[in-house]
Scaffold this motif. Structure first.
Motif, PDB file in Angstrom:
ATOM      1  N   ALA B  21       0.833  -1.202   0.000  1.00  0.00           N
ATOM      2  CA  ALA B  21       0.000   0.000   0.000  1.00  0.00           C
ATOM      3  C   ALA B  21       0.865   1.248   0.000  1.00  0.00           C
ATOM      4  CB  ALA B  21      -0.919  -0.013   1.210  1.00  0.00           C
ATOM      5  N   VAL B  22       1.952   1.208   0.808  1.00  0.00           N
ATOM      6  CA  VAL B  22       2.864   2.360   0.849  1.00  0.00           C
ATOM      7  C   VAL B  22       3.414   2.635  -0.545  1.00  0.00           C
ATOM      8  CG1 VAL B  22       5.110   3.107   1.688  1.00  0.00           C
ATOM      9  CG2 VAL B  22       3.479   2.123   3.271  1.00  0.00           C
ATOM     10  N   ARG B  23       3.703   1.560  -1.275  1.00  0.00           N
ATOM     11  CA  ARG B  23       4.247   1.745  -2.614  1.00  0.00           C
ATOM     12  C   ARG B  23       3.194   2.220  -3.606  1.00  0.00           C
ATOM     13  NH1 ARG B  23       7.697  -3.739  -2.857  1.00  0.00           N
ATOM     14  NH2 ARG B  23       6.558  -4.097  -0.940  1.00  0.00           N
ATOM     15  N   LEU B  28      -1.345   6.190  -7.004  1.00  0.00           N
ATOM     16  CA  LEU B  28      -2.740   6.617  -6.982  1.00  0.00           C
ATOM     17  C   LEU B  28      -2.828   8.147  -6.985  1.00  0.00           C
ATOM     18  CD1 LEU B  28      -5.654   5.522  -6.665  1.00  0.00           C
ATOM     19  CD2 LEU B  28      -5.390   5.917  -4.212  1.00  0.00           C
ATOM     20  N   CYS B  29      -1.984   8.763  -6.152  1.00  0.00           N
ATOM     21  CA  CYS B  29      -1.984  10.229  -6.072  1.00  0.00           C
ATOM     22  C   CYS B  29      -1.596  10.831  -7.410  1.00  0.00           C
ATOM     23  CB  CYS B  29      -1.024  10.712  -4.987  1.00  0.00           C
ATOM     24  SG  CYS B  29      -1.617  10.347  -3.346  1.00  0.00           S
ATOM     25  N   ILE B  67      -2.915  12.495   2.715  1.00  0.00           N
ATOM     26  CA  ILE B  67      -2.198  12.676   3.981  1.00  0.00           C
ATOM     27  C   ILE B  67      -2.715  11.690   5.023  1.00  0.00           C
ATOM     28  CG2 ILE B  67      -1.847  14.287   5.895  1.00  0.00           C
ATOM     29  CD1 ILE B  67      -1.978  16.540   3.717  1.00  0.00           C
ATOM     30  N   THR B  68      -4.060  11.546   5.066  1.00  0.00           N
ATOM     31  CA  THR B  68      -4.644  10.619   6.035  1.00  0.00           C
ATOM     32  C   THR B  68      -4.173   9.190   5.777  1.00  0.00           C
ATOM     33  OG1 THR B  68      -6.579  12.031   5.872  1.00  0.00           O
ATOM     34  CG2 THR B  68      -6.810  10.030   7.164  1.00  0.00           C
ATOM     35  N   ALA B  69      -4.200   8.814   4.504  1.00  0.00           N
ATOM     36  CA  ALA B  69      -3.765   7.459   4.167  1.00  0.00           C
ATOM     37  C   ALA B  69      -2.302   7.254   4.547  1.00  0.00           C
ATOM     38  CB  ALA B  69      -3.956   7.221   2.669  1.00  0.00           C
ATOM     39  N   SER B  70      -1.486   8.243   4.226  1.00  0.00           N
ATOM     40  CA  SER B  70      -0.056   8.147   4.538  1.00  0.00           C
ATOM     41  C   SER B  70       0.154   8.043   6.046  1.00  0.00           C
ATOM     42  CB  SER B  70       0.661   9.369   3.963  1.00  0.00           C
ATOM     43  OG  SER B  70       2.032   9.178   3.991  1.00  0.00           O
ATOM     44  N   PHE B  71      -0.637   8.832   6.784  1.00  0.00           N
ATOM     45  CA  PHE B  71      -0.548   8.811   8.241  1.00  0.00           C
ATOM     46  C   PHE B  71      -0.942   7.435   8.781  1.00  0.00           C
ATOM     47  CE2 PHE B  71      -2.747   9.437  12.352  1.00  0.00           C
ATOM     48  CZ  PHE B  71      -1.681   9.923  13.080  1.00  0.00           C
ATOM     49  N   ALA B  72      -2.064   6.907   8.258  1.00  0.00           N
ATOM     50  CA  ALA B  72      -2.548   5.603   8.726  1.00  0.00           C
ATOM     51  C   ALA B  72      -1.519   4.525   8.430  1.00  0.00           C
ATOM     52  CB  ALA B  72      -3.874   5.277   8.044  1.00  0.00           C
TER      53      ALA B  72
END
Lengths: 904, 93
Positions: B21-23, B28-29, B67-72
């Motif tokens: 997911a991190v990758r 996606l962005c 940002i939220t996804a990255s934070f999670a």
């Protein structure tokens, strides 16, 4: 109204505050305190915000007022890079940490075989690319000052105020950077003062922009819904951005975010913990989002409120001022000031590191012919070079500002700078992802990209007849229409920025790729390439190394002390000596050690310079044979297999050698045995012959007188005695050598043993000998076998009687004590034993004088065996006058095992 | 790779999917930020125009979600790091 003097006072207080904060941070870091803050992810994220310069603070609003939402690309690009930290930044940070990288130029040059040419190219390109950007910061500060000044004094004096302000701002920044940026030489150590000041400024600019934004949205527009309505009603109220500009700007800003020297400095060089990167992956986009949140509302309200023709770049200041919000305007000014100063400080720091490491130091090394080994402190030179570079870069920025006359929109200058540094991207990404990229390819790609950027972006920015004559714009370079700066290859009509970014980056990447494919890297490049690309593959040991056999550790020490400082260098050397398991504080100059040292030095002076300096001392190649083989045969498996084979064959060789040794020893022993047998046969035959002869005489010859019979019988008798003695000795020796002798440990007095020996020896006759003794010294209690010891002494005394050639033979027996040992020295006043015979006397059948066949030559051999078994040792010591036998004995005998394989 | 296990236990499996997911998140962005807006009609073209406020809403909502996804993801990765220590080069497992 805020007066200019008030403004200057606030500014000075603010700057003084920054100095204090930086100083406190440096002091805390020096004392090892406050690391919870100094090394926190928060400070790391905030320090990244030097991406948001005055261009952001003032320019974004101006940009939005001119082109709507296009400004946001400048923040979307970096957000993408940060969210995608896993792909590029993680790799960069890891490489930066493992290779102790000091700058972008250092990283690229280290990757491509520590090529200083590449480093110099990147340094020059970075200086050319960033100088306009620094000028931009000075311009923004002076512009903002002029807003306050014009309100106060009228427009006439503005120009002069501008120049003065720009000069003082530049001077102040230079002082700050020199003070806090060149404290420590090792760039890998964080510049805590600078970083913390940058973090404070990041907070100030964010708060200032948010405050102005909040005032505009809720204070002027009257709420979110009203603001949205006003935005849609404004001249920029529709989506106007062309797709090509949108894409090109996001790409170029993402590239610049990675390639800007100042970003590389805070993101990679000053990184303290890789985990901070992932925190910044959401925290920094959050910062960027916050800072770009109110840009459009401010721009829209500014367009509404301000008279036509006023500079949209200054809406952040002029809008609050027009509403009488002096305090807010002052805060906004400080925000802009913060953005400008923090950028200049870090950019200058990064560039000065590059300049001093890649231009000044190599030149200095070349010019000082004595090379790296001469005495004197290089640290002074490096720090001075760095300070000089700082002053030079800020001066360049100031001169550019003066020359360009402070004209042009802020956004345009910023984009030109971005386009310039983005040219590093192909070489950088190629270097860390593709092992096939070569130095030649990187140089070619960078050159092409830089030339196209100059021709299509930088030079045209001065306008027709500015840097380029107008005729070139219309007819192309050399009159070739294919070389028009805004329509390369005759393709006209593309937006100039997109045109420049597209052609420069794509041709840069293409040339880099094609030249890389067709060129062949040097071994060092290939090693470095493998290390950089496989940086996460920890199972592979570090490749590369020095063949350091010739390099003296001392020379390395001298050089390191001059770069790292005496204490640091000594502790570094001691640490490695300990790791090598050496007792002294100087380690062996092994390949591993020299490599570690090179990294340590590289953290101070850059990879290329460190490599050159070590090369001067060691004189060898930076590549060992193993490395070359690793390059020649990259398959790790085959390498593994061949190294296993190597181990096996080495084992076999060792075994064969051992077998050879054993064989040799056996042959030797067999020879010894033969010698021994022939010796014995010889010794036995002599008395046997005479016994046979005389017994035949007695048997066969009639009429021997009684006296003759008696004489012959007595000869036979004495020869038999000699035979018996020889056999006794042989038995004795064999028993001793085989260890079957039983020794009786008993408490004896040395005096008694010597007494007995001397009396026995003298009683056996064979010459007169005066024995000198010192009874007090002999009075020592020993735990040993007294009978055997007496046997040794008797032998020595008898020998003295036999062989002492002095007229009045005197034997001196002296006893000394040494710790747990007793040394009994027997010295006579004879001529001693000739030197060539000295190492033979303890061997079997060794006789000094062959003609005198009075003994079998076994006496001293037996003595040596006995003494050895008693745990001591007997030796012959040559003296100026005669010789001496020293018998060393432990006070308490620990009976030793018989000596194995006793040499002949 | 010395570790040639084909299947992993649940915990490690989950962890590798998080790294996936991190990758994927930046890709996606890129799609949402870089590709989609280029397809919006701009003033140069005829027909419907996108209001600036709509564009702002779109971009900032995507921003906040990213940002939220990255934070999670950071929270999950940290959780796993604390349990197992940091993960080096992840394989596909």
């Amino acid at each position: 109204m805020v007066t200019l003097n008030q403004l200057i006072a606030v500014c000075l207080v603010y700057v003084a505050g920054l100095f204090v904060v930086a100083f406190l941070a440096e002091r805390a870091a020096l004392r090892g305190k406050g690391s919870w803050l100094l090394r926190s992810p928060l400070v790391y994220t905030l320090s990244l915000s030097i991406y948001c310069t005055a261009w952001t603070f003032y320019g974004a609003v101006g940009y939005a007022a001119r082109s709507g939402l296009e400004y946001i690309t400048i923040y979307l690009g970096p957000s993408l890079v940060m969210i995608g930290w896993w792909w590029v930044l993680r790799r960069l940070v890891r490489i930066g940490r493992t290779q102790r990288v000091t700058s972008l130029a250092d990283l690229v040059s280290a990757r491509f075989g520590k090529s200083n040419l590449l480093a110099v190219m990147i340094t020059i390109m970075a200086v050319v690319g960033v100088t306009p950007y620094i000028a931009l910061q000075l311009q923004s500060v002076t512009l903002s000052v002029s807003i306050f000044a014009s309100a106060e004094t009228g427009l006439g004096e503005v120009a002069q105020t501008n120049d003065t302000a720009a000069f003082w701002v530049a001077a102040g920044l230079a002082v700050f950077t020199v003070l806090f940026g060149t404290r420590n030489l090792n760039v890998n150590e964080r510049h805590h003062g600078v970083v913390i000041a940058v973090a404070v400024e990041a907070v100030v600019k964010l708060i200032a922009l948010l405050a102005v934004g909040a005032f505009v949205v809720w204070g002027i527009a009257g709420g979110v819904a009203e603001t949205v309505a006003r935005i849609d009603a404004s001249p920029i109220g529709t989506w106007q951005t062309s797709g090509s500009r949108w894409t090109a700007l996001i790409v170029v800003s993402a590239a610049a975010f990675v390639c800007l020297p100042r970003m590389f400095q805070v993101m990679v060089v000053e990184n303290d913990d890789e985990r901070h990167l992932q925190i910044a992956s959401w925290a920094f986009p959050l910062y960027l989002m916050a800072i770009s949140l109110f840009v459009v509302p401010i721009a829209v309200i500014g367009l509404e409120l301000m008279p036509a023709g006023s500079n949209p770049d200054l809406y952040v200041l002029t809008v609050p001022l027009s509403q009488g919000q002096n305090g807010l305007a002052m805060l906004a000014f400080l925000g802009g000031f913060s953005s400008a100063t923090s950028m200049v400080i870090v950019a200058t720091l990064a560039l000065s590191t590059m300049m001093s490491n890649h231009i000044v130091m190599p030149l200095w090394l070349q010019l000082s012919n004595t090379g790296a080994q001469q005495s004197g402190d290089v640290r002074g030179v490096v720090i001075r070079a760095r300070r000089l570079s700082i002053l030079m870069i800020i001066t360049l920025g100031y001169l550019y500002y003066r020359a360009s006359g402070g004209s042009g929109a802020l956004a345009a200058i910023g984009l030109i700078s971005f386009g310039g540094v983005a040219q590093f991207l192909p070489a950088l990404l190629g270097g860390i992802f593709w092992r096939g990229s070569t130095r030649t390819g990187a140089i070619a790609g960078l050159s092409i990209g830089f030339v196209i950027w100059m021709f299509t972006m930088l030079l045209p920015s001065f306008g027709p007849d500015g840097a380029l004559p107008a005729v070139i714009f219309t007819d192309g370079l050399f009159g070739w229409s294919a070389l028009r700066p805004e329509a390369l290859f005759g393709i006209a009509g593309i937006d100039p920025t997109v045109h420049a970014v597209w052609w420069s980056l794509s041709l840069n990447a293409l040339v880099f790729f094609v030249v890389s494919i067709f060129s062949f890297p040097t071994p060092l490049e290939r090693l470095q390439g493998a290390q950089f690309v496989n940086v996460f593959n920890t199972s592979r040991g570090p490749a590369g190394g020095w063949v350091a056999s010739e390099g003296g550790a001392e020379d390395l020490m001298v050089m390191s002390q001059r770069i790292l400082g005496a204490t640091e260098a000594q502790s570094f050397f001691a640490q490695h000596a300990e790791r090598q398991g050496r007792s002294s504080s100087t380690p062996l100059p092994t390949s591993e050690f020299v490599q570690a040292l090179e990294r340590e030095l590289a953290a101070s002076v850059g990879a290329a310079t460190a490599s050159a300096m070590i090369g001067q001392i060691i004189g060898g190649q930076a590549i060992s044979v193993q490395d070359l083989m690793a390059v020649a045969d990259e398959s790790a498996q085959i390498l593994e297999y061949s190294s296993q084979l190597e181990v096996k064959s080495r084992e076999l060789t060792e075994t064969a050698q051992e077998l050879g040794h054993a064989n040799k020893k056996l042959t030797q022993l067999s020879h010894q045995k033969d010698d021994f047998l022939s010796q014995i046969s010889h010794e036995l035959r002599t008395p046997m012959t005479s016994i046979r002869a005389f017994s035949e005489i007695l048997r066969d010859i009639e009429g021997l007188s009684e006296a003759e019979q008696k004489r012959y019988a007595s000869i036979i008798h004495s020869e038999t005695i000699r035979l018996t003695r020889l056999l006794d000795d042989l038995l004795d020796l064999s028993v001793l050598e085989n260890g079957r002798v039983s020794l009786n440990a008993q408490r004896v007095n040395l005096h008694d043993v010597i007494e007995r020996a001397v009396i026995t020896a003298q009683a056996s006759g064979g010459g007169s000998l005066k024995v000198e003794r010192s009874p007090q010294g002999e009075d020592i209690a020993l735990l040993t076998d007294g009978d055997r010891l007496a046997q040794v002494f008797i032998n020595i005394v008898t020998n003295a009687m036999k062989y002492c050639d002095a007229e009045a033979a005197v034997l001196t027996i002296a006893v000394r004590q040494q710790e747990d040992e007793v040394i009994i020295g027997f010295s006579d006043n004879g001529s001693g034993i000739p030197p060539d015979a000295q190492n033979l006397i303890f061997e079997k059948f060794a006789r000094l004088n062959k003609s005198e066949a009075s003994g079998a030559g076994l006496g001293l051999a037996i003595c040596r065996e006995i003494i050895a078994r008693l745990g001591g040792d007997i030796s012959y010591v040559e003296q100026t006058h005669g010789g001496r036998f020293d018998v060393r004995l432990p006070r308490t005998a620990t009976f030793a095992k018989p000596r194995q394989a006793h040499s002949a | 790779m010395p570790d040639t296990r084909l299947f992993l236990e649940r915990h490690s499996y989950r962890r590798r999917r998080i790294m996936d997911a991190v990758r994927m998140l930046p890709l996606l962005c890129t799609l949402l930020w870089l590709v989609l807006p280029t397809m919006w009609p701009n003033t140069a073209e005829e027909g419907a125009q996108t209001a600036l406020s709509v564009a702002i809403w779109y971009l900032f909502v995507v921003w906040i979600l990213a940002i939220t996804a990255s934070f999670a993801l950071w929270r999950r990765v940290r959780h796993h790091d604390e349990a197992d220590g940091p993960l080096e080069e992840a394989t596909d497992g």
